[in-house]
Design an enzyme around this catalytic site. Structure first.
Site, PDB file in Angstrom:
ATOM      1  N   GLU A 152      -0.126  -0.606   5.888  1.00 20.83           N
ATOM      2  CA  GLU A 152       0.959  -0.040   6.693  1.00 20.83           C
ATOM      3  C   GLU A 152       0.884   1.475   6.743  1.00 20.83           C
ATOM      4  OE1 GLU A 152       4.966   1.450   7.847  1.00 20.83           O
ATOM      5  OE2 GLU A 152       3.808   1.878   6.052  1.00 20.83           O
ATOM      6  N   ASP A 182       0.844  -1.195   0.000  1.00 23.17           N
ATOM      7  CA  ASP A 182       0.000   0.000   0.000  1.00 23.17           C
ATOM      8  C   ASP A 182       0.878   1.243   0.000  1.00 23.17           C
ATOM      9  OD1 ASP A 182       0.742  -0.685   2.696  1.00 23.17           O
ATOM     10  OD2 ASP A 182      -0.711   0.779   3.420  1.00 23.17           O
TER      11      ASP A 182
END
Length: 388
Positions: free
Chosen positions: A143, A73
């Protein structure tokens, strides 16, 4: 060696802005399955948060077991028209790979995958000739946001299935200026809270009928900020308490407010646990308040605990691989913010080593292609020594 650049470009072209996956984990799953990995996709959910897709892949069943961790991500690109090349183009210009995630950290993941695939091809598709040894990948899509449906749950899920990790390399962009200048072996913990001072609202013309919390919160901010929390430790710089906002919720100039609030964050070292740190700050607040000021702290939940991988054989192995590839002996550092290493450290020793982090989260985020080649060699060198 396997082309890390090609893998990174495929990943960048997946616009996986948290919480979207946009196909990024599929790119990795296909590569790893073709190489003989057992690949599992796991989705985690929690009320009030987005469902997050994660990936765990392993080849080999015996110890020693080294895992490469990371996240696919990325943060939003911002004003895409301001990018020299498309934010998700994965284009190369003047020796640099451009795109959101090039540095943080699709580039690092691509280098670890390239190194592992290259290593396995040269070793008959298995980590060691004697049949022992395992390599795995722990990749999350959560994250850059709240980090509740990602690595922390993926590790728990793996442990419940009997997975045991001996060591981990997290490919976060650890280097400050040039490749090989820094390995992260720990991080300070992070704890946030709000200082609340209770007064009594009233008219400014009649201050004797009110209790103004503004001067009191000013005194308490100074009292809590001025005295050091500690002097640092062998591996960590001193802890730091930093106030970040003050608010009384009052738009009128002729009203004494009833309450004042000040937000703060503490980055703390291994002189403290979360519990002992809170107790220390609470005690200092009581002393500063005396018998007159009414104040308390509202602590925010935190999973960003301090951790340290003590220097030893694993860090020495990584330093040797970095020196061989770059000619530099990296600093063993604990500076910077938090990362998913804080979760991994509860399961095995972990180091952070990736690309140069100067452009992460910026417009025109980019990674030098030469640095990616070097990082792939370093990861390959770590594997060579780890399974020697």
């Amino acid at each position: 060696m396997t082309d890390a650049l090609a893998i990174a470009r495929d990943l960048i072209r997946c616009p996986s802005v948290t919480p979207a996956d946009a196909g990024a984990l599929g790119v990795l799953a296909a590569l790893l399955k073709d190489a003989g990995f057992e690949v599992q996709r796991v989705t985690f959910s929690e009320a009030g948060t987005a469902d997050i897709d994660n990936l765990y892949a392993r080849i080999g069943r015996e110890a020693p077991h080294i895992t490469f961790a990371g996240h696919t991500d990325v943060v939003p690109p911002g004003d895409e028209s301001a990018w020299s090349l498309g934010a998700f183009s994965g284009e190369v210009k003047d020796g640099y790979l451009y795109g959101r995630g090039a540095v943080d950290m699709k580039g690092g993941i691509a280098c670890s995958v390239a190194a592992v695939l290259d290593y396995l091809r040269e070793h008959g598709g298995k980590p060691r000739e004697d049949g022992n040894g395992s390599i795995s990948f722990l990749i999350t899509g959560d994250e850059e946001d709240v980090s509740v449906n990602g690595t922390v749950k993926l590790l728990k899920w793996a442990a419940e299935r009997g997975e045991i990790f001996d060591h981990c390399v997290l490919g976060e962009p650890s280097n400050q200026e040039v490749m090989g200048d820094c390995i992260k072996i720990g991080r300070r913990g992070s704890q946030s809270g709000t200082l609340v001072v209770e007064g009594k609202q009233g008219h400014v013309a009649y201050p004797h009928r009110a209790a103004n919390p503004v001067p009191d919160i000013s005194r308490l901010i100074v009292a809590l900020s001025d005295e050091p929390l500690d002097q640092g430790s062998a591996q960590f710089q001193p802890s730091n308490l930093e106030f970040t906002s003050v608010d009384v919720g009052n738009s009128a100039s002729n009203v004494i407010p009833g309450t004042a609030r000040a937000k703060f964050n503490i980055r703390y070292n291994d002189c403290h646990t979360q519990e002992s740190l809170r107790a220390l700050v609470e005690e200092r607040l009581r002393t500063a308040c005396g018998n007159r000021i009414r104040a308390h702290i509202e602590w925010l939940p935190s999973n960003a605990n301090v951790f340290l991988t003590k220097p030893g054989s694993f860090t020495e192995l990584a330093v040797a691989a970095i020196e061989e590839a770059t000619g530099r002996k990296p600093e063993l550092s604990t500076s910077g913010g938090t990362s998913d290493a804080r979760f991994i450290s509860s399961y095995c020793p972990v180091i952070e080593f990736g690309l140069v982090g100067q452009t992460m989260h910026q417009i025109d985020e980019r990674a030098a292609v030469a640095d990616m080649e070097t990082l792939t060699k370093i990861y390959r060198g770590i594997l060579d020594q780890y399974f020697a």
